[in-house]
Design a protein around this motif. Structure first.
Motif, mmCIF file in Angstrom:
data_model
loop_
_atom_site.group_PDB
_atom_site.id
_atom_site.type_symbol
_atom_site.label_atom_id
_atom_site.label_comp_id
_atom_site.label_asym_id
_atom_site.label_seq_id
_atom_site.Cartn_x
_atom_site.Cartn_y
_atom_site.Cartn_z
ATOM 1 N N VAL A 63 0.815 -1.219 0.000
ATOM 2 C CA VAL A 63 0.000 0.000 0.000
ATOM 3 C C VAL A 63 0.849 1.270 0.000
ATOM 4 O O VAL A 63 0.363 2.340 -0.358
ATOM 5 N N LEU A 64 2.115 1.151 0.422
ATOM 6 C CA LEU A 64 2.999 2.310 0.400
ATOM 7 C C LEU A 64 4.425 1.837 0.149
ATOM 8 O O LEU A 64 4.899 0.910 0.805
ATOM 9 N N ASN A 65 5.086 2.469 -0.797
ATOM 10 C CA ASN A 65 6.483 2.169 -1.104
ATOM 11 C C ASN A 65 7.238 3.489 -1.183
ATOM 12 O O ASN A 65 6.995 4.288 -2.084
ATOM 13 N N LEU A 66 8.115 3.731 -0.214
ATOM 14 C CA LEU A 66 8.927 4.943 -0.186
ATOM 15 C C LEU A 66 10.378 4.578 -0.462
ATOM 16 O O LEU A 66 10.897 3.648 0.156
ATOM 17 N N GLU A 67 11.010 5.280 -1.354
ATOM 18 C CA GLU A 67 12.449 5.157 -1.558
ATOM 19 C C GLU A 67 13.036 6.516 -1.182
ATOM 20 O O GLU A 67 12.814 7.509 -1.864
ATOM 21 N N ILE A 68 13.756 6.542 -0.073
ATOM 22 C CA ILE A 68 14.238 7.795 0.502
ATOM 23 C C ILE A 68 15.737 7.928 0.225
ATOM 24 O O ILE A 68 16.545 7.182 0.763
ATOM 25 N N TYR A 69 16.085 8.884 -0.622
ATOM 26 C CA TYR A 69 17.471 9.177 -0.971
ATOM 27 C C TYR A 69 17.954 10.358 -0.129
ATOM 28 O O TYR A 69 17.197 10.912 0.664
ATOM 29 N N GLU A 70 19.198 10.771 -0.319
ATOM 30 C CA GLU A 70 19.745 11.909 0.414
ATOM 31 C C GLU A 70 19.073 13.226 0.029
ATOM 32 O O GLU A 70 18.981 14.133 0.853
ATOM 33 N N ASP A 71 18.593 13.335 -1.211
ATOM 34 C CA ASP A 71 18.062 14.602 -1.690
ATOM 35 C C ASP A 71 16.641 14.534 -2.237
ATOM 36 O O ASP A 71 16.072 15.550 -2.613
ATOM 37 N N LYS A 72 16.062 13.329 -2.285
ATOM 38 C CA LYS A 72 14.704 13.199 -2.826
ATOM 39 C C LYS A 72 14.023 11.982 -2.218
ATOM 40 O O LYS A 72 14.650 11.142 -1.587
ATOM 41 N N ILE A 73 12.726 11.913 -2.451
ATOM 42 C CA ILE A 73 11.941 10.762 -2.003
ATOM 43 C C ILE A 73 11.007 10.366 -3.138
ATOM 44 O O ILE A 73 10.407 11.220 -3.787
ATOM 45 N N CYS A 74 10.927 9.068 -3.381
ATOM 46 C CA CYS A 74 10.070 8.552 -4.445
ATOM 47 C C CYS A 74 9.047 7.613 -3.811
ATOM 48 O O CYS A 74 9.381 6.831 -2.932
ATOM 49 N N THR A 75 7.801 7.700 -4.253
ATOM 50 C CA THR A 75 6.769 6.812 -3.734
ATOM 51 C C THR A 75 6.010 6.178 -4.884
ATOM 52 O O THR A 75 6.122 6.582 -6.035
ATOM 53 N N SER A 76 5.207 5.198 -4.506
ATOM 54 C CA SER A 76 4.397 4.513 -5.503
ATOM 55 C C SER A 76 3.177 5.339 -5.904
ATOM 56 O O SER A 76 2.572 5.082 -6.930
ATOM 57 N N THR A 77 2.828 6.345 -5.098
ATOM 58 C CA THR A 77 1.625 7.126 -5.394
ATOM 59 C C THR A 77 1.901 8.402 -6.161
ATOM 60 O O THR A 77 1.000 8.967 -6.741
ATOM 61 N N PHE A 78 3.129 8.894 -6.135
ATOM 62 C CA PHE A 78 3.478 10.055 -6.937
ATOM 63 C C PHE A 78 4.947 9.976 -7.315
ATOM 64 O O PHE A 78 5.684 9.172 -6.793
ATOM 65 N N LYS A 79 5.364 10.822 -8.234
ATOM 66 C CA LYS A 79 6.740 10.782 -8.708
ATOM 67 C C LYS A 79 7.697 11.286 -7.636
ATOM 68 O O LYS A 79 7.289 11.772 -6.595
ATOM 69 N N CYS A 80 8.978 11.188 -7.936
ATOM 70 C CA CYS A 80 10.006 11.660 -7.006
ATOM 71 C C CYS A 80 9.868 13.159 -6.774
ATOM 72 O O CYS A 80 9.504 13.903 -7.675
ATOM 73 N N GLN A 81 10.147 13.561 -5.540
ATOM 74 C CA GLN A 81 10.129 14.972 -5.205
ATOM 75 C C GLN A 81 11.207 15.232 -4.168
ATOM 76 O O GLN A 81 11.710 14.306 -3.526
ATOM 77 N N SER A 82 11.558 16.466 -3.996
ATOM 78 C CA SER A 82 12.589 16.807 -3.013
ATOM 79 C C SER A 82 12.071 16.494 -1.612
ATOM 80 O O SER A 82 10.857 16.442 -1.375
ATOM 81 N N LEU A 83 12.999 16.302 -0.691
ATOM 82 C CA LEU A 83 12.612 16.029 0.697
ATOM 83 C C LEU A 83 11.875 17.221 1.293
ATOM 84 O O LEU A 83 10.930 17.047 2.063
ATOM 85 N N LYS A 84 12.291 18.420 0.913
ATOM 86 C CA LYS A 84 11.628 19.635 1.398
ATOM 87 C C LYS A 84 10.170 19.670 0.929
ATOM 88 O O LYS A 84 9.265 19.961 1.715
#
Length: 127
Positions: A63-84
């Protein structure tokens, strides 16, 4: 000459199939309750060299997949975006950029974060 080409081709194909190996993978019960997100179920926290992956399952379905990088976060529900941008949209803009990454990378067996002012509760209980 054909034998050398054949060996190089086989080596290339096999090396391309190697998957990234996680540094650490743990199952956990995860509660994410914010004004825009509400998840509470079993999941996995997997740490790789370049990112941390958080997966939450409900009845065996992701139901939720987060890939958390040093400068961005990507999820299954929306595209990658900055952490801010993620903090502004899902948490609060006052949080430091890498707040969510630090929270999931903690080694403690149980982590609880509560922000009553912004109505945010995050609990992580690692198995």
């Amino acid at each position: 000459m054909f034998k050398i080409f054949k060996y190089i081709l086989v080596l290339f194909i096999l090396s391309g199939c190697v998957l990234k190996q996680p540094n650490l993978s743990q199952s956990a019960t995860i509660l994410l309750k914010t004004p825009s997100m509400k998840f509470y179920d079993k999941g996995f926290i997997t740490q790789y060299d370049s990112y941390t992956q958080v997966q939450i399952f409900s009845a065996g379905t992701l139901v939720l997949n987060l890939e958390i990088y040093e400068d961005k976060i990507c999820t299954s529900t929306f595209k990658c975006q900055s952490l801010k941008a993620f903090n502004s949209q899902n948490l609060d803009s006052s949080y430091e950029d890498n707040f969510i990454k630090k929270l999931f990378n903690k080694t403690a067996k149980r982590t609880v974060f509560r922000d009553r002012k912004n109505k945010i509760l995050i609990k992580i209980s690692k198995d």
